[in-house]
Design an enzyme around this catalytic site. Structure first.
Site, PDB file in Angstrom:
ATOM      1  N   ARG A 155      25.190  10.711 -64.460  1.00  0.00           N
ATOM      2  CA  ARG A 155      25.244  10.888 -63.080  1.00  0.00           C
ATOM      3  C   ARG A 155      26.643  11.028 -62.374  1.00  0.00           C
ATOM      4  NH1 ARG A 155      21.883   6.281 -60.376  1.00  0.00           N
ATOM      5  NH2 ARG A 155      22.268   7.349 -58.459  1.00  0.00           N
ATOM      6  N   HIS A 198      18.968  -1.721 -59.428  1.00  0.00           N
ATOM      7  CA  HIS A 198      17.531  -1.757 -59.032  1.00  0.00           C
ATOM      8  C   HIS A 198      16.799  -2.999 -59.576  1.00  0.00           C
ATOM      9  CE1 HIS A 198      18.839   2.391 -58.907  1.00  0.00           C
ATOM     10  NE2 HIS A 198      18.073   2.653 -57.953  1.00  0.00           N
ATOM     11  N   ASP A 269      22.939   0.286 -49.630  1.00  0.00           N
ATOM     12  CA  ASP A 269      22.173   0.661 -50.567  1.00  0.00           C
ATOM     13  C   ASP A 269      20.643   0.198 -50.354  1.00  0.00           C
ATOM     14  OD1 ASP A 269      21.080   2.552 -52.603  1.00  0.00           O
ATOM     15  OD2 ASP A 269      22.495   1.780 -54.350  1.00  0.00           O
TER      16      ASP A 269
END
Length: 354
Positions: A155, A198, A269
Site C-alpha cells: 500500500r 485493526h 482513524d
C-alpha cells in the site's frame, strides 16, 4: 434490531455539523439509519465494500445519505487506494494498481513514476465522482521498514521518504484535478508498526531522530494538503502511554507542531479498530480530547453510532474553518480523456507488470 432515533443528542451549534463521519450497514439506506442521521447531523459518511454493489446503487446510496442530513455538499469518503484496499471493484469498476507498483516504476524512472501516480489519481477521481464520492482516503504516505507488519506493505509507495512524498503529491494532485479531495494517511506514520492496528495496538520503539528523518518526512512535505488521517500507533519516543490518535502530546508536538506542521482537517482513524481501548464513547472522547477534528466510525452498527453521537459535539470553529478551506480546494473535475489516460497508465506500468 435498529434503535429508535435518539432524543437527547447535544444540540447543533451555529449550524455546524457534528464532528463525526459515519458508515452505514448495507447497500441501501435503512429508514432507521436515515432518521438517526437526520437527528445526529454528522459531517459526512464513509463507504465500504459492503456498501458497493453497482454504480447505480452506489450513486443512489450517496444521494440518500446526503439527503438524510439535508446537505448536498456533505462529504462522502471511501478508501479507494488500489490493490487490496479497494471498496469499488471489478466487474463494475476497474482495478487500480497498489501504490507499491507505482513506487517500483519510480525507482527505475522517477519521471515515469510521477506521471503514473498522477494519472492513477486522476482515474480514481473519475471513478469516484461518477457515483458522487468526493473524498478518497488516499494516498498512503507511510514508509515501511524491514520486518514491519504487512498491513501497510505494498500500500506504500516505497521505503524512501522522498520518493513517497513525491509520488503521494502526484497522486493527490491527480485526485484534486478530478474533483476529489485526498486524505493523506496514516499521520504521523504507520510504516514502522510491527502489528496491525485493526487487531491490536502497535508500539514503535524507534528514536525520535529516526522518526523525524523517515516516518514524519512525507507528511511534513505534504503539510499543505487539506485532509489527513491520524494513526492508532504508539510512538514511545514521544508519548509511551497513548497512540498518536489519542495523544495530545503527539498531536501538539508532532502532527500540529514543528515536526510535521499539518494545519488541515484531521480525521482520527476508525474508532472500531482494536488498537483503541474502552467502549466507543470512551474512544470518541479520547480522540476529540487529543485534538482531532473529526471522529471516524465506520462499521455501520447503529447502536454504536448513537453512543458516539451522544458524546461528540458539533465541529469546532477551527475545524469548520479547516473544512471550508478543504472544500475551497476541491473544484469541478478538469477535462480528461479517460480512455487515453487508461492506455497511458498501462503503457507506463507494463515493464513492472511484465
Amino acid at each position: 434490531m435498529w434503535l429508535s432515533v435518539p432524543k437527547t443528542l447535544p444540540p447543533a451549534k451555529a449550524n455546524r455539523p457534528r464532528a463525526v463521519v459515519f458508515g452505514c450497514a448495507g447497500t441501501v439506506l435503512d429508514p432507521a439509519e436515515a432518521a438517526f442521521f437526520a437527528e445526529a447531523d454528522p459531517l459526512g459518511f464513509i463507504l465500504f465494500r459492503r456498501n458497493c454493489d453497482t454504480p447505480a446503487q452506489v450513486a443512489t446510496l450517496v444521494r440518500d445519505l446526503r439527503a438524510s442530513v439535508g446537505r448536498p455538499d456533505a462529504p462522502v469518503l471511501i478508501d479507494q487506494e488500489g490493490g487490496r484496499v479497494a471498496r469499488m471493484r471489478p466487474p463494475h469498476w476497474p482495478a487500480h494498481p497498489p501504490m507499491g507498483v507505482i513506487g517500483a516504476l519510480a525507482l527505475r524512472d522517477r519521471a515515469a513514476g510521477r506521471e503514473a501516480a498522477w494519472i492513477n489519481g486522476r482515474l480514481l477521481a473519475h471513478m469516484l465522482t461518477e457515483v458522487g464520492v468526493t473524498v478518497d482516503c488516499a494516498p498512503v504516505c507511510d514508509v515501511p521498514v524491514d520486518g514491519a507488519h504487512d498491513i501497510i506493505g505494498d500500500r506504500a509507495f516505497g521505503r524512501d521518504p522522498e520518493l513517497v512524498a513525491d509520488l503521494a503529491r502526484a497522486t493527490a494532485d491527480g485526485l484534486m484535478a478530478g474533483g476529489v479531495l485526498p486524505v493523506i494517511k496514516h499521520i504521523p506514520g504507520h510504516g514502522r508498526a510491527f502489528a496491525d492496528s485493526h487487531a491490536e495496538l502497535p508500539v514503535v520503539d524507534a528514536p525520535r531522530a529516526a522518526l523525524e528523518a523517515t516516518d514524519f518526512a512525507p507528511f511534513r512535505a505534504l503539510a499543505d494538503l487539506p485532509l489527513a488521517m491520524v494513526a492508532h500507533v504508539v510512538l514511545k519516543a514521544i508519548d509511551p502511554t497513548s497512540p498518536a490518535s489519542t495523544s495530545a502530546i503527539v498531536m501538539r508536538e508532532v502532527v500540529r507542531g514543528p515536526a510535521i506542521g499539518f494545519d488541515g482537517l484531521l480525521f482520527a482513524d476508525d474508532l472500531s479498530m482494536n488498537a483503541l481501548a474502552g467502549d466507543v464513547r470512551t474512544r470518541a472522547k479520547a480522540v476529540m480530547a487529543a485534538g482531532n477534528d473529526i471522529v471516524l466510525h465506520c462499521n455501520g452498527v447503529l447502536d454504536e453510532m448513537q453512543a458516539v453521537a451522544e458524546v461528540v459535539p458539533p465541529m469546532s470553529y477551527a475545524a469548520a474553518q479547516r473544512w471550508a478551506r478543504a472544500q475551497a480546494m476541491r473544484g469541478a473535475p478538469k477535462p480528461a480523456d479517460v480512455a487515453r489516460l487508461t492506455e497511458r497508465l498501462t503503457e507506463l506500468l507494463q515493464p513492472i507488470n511484465a
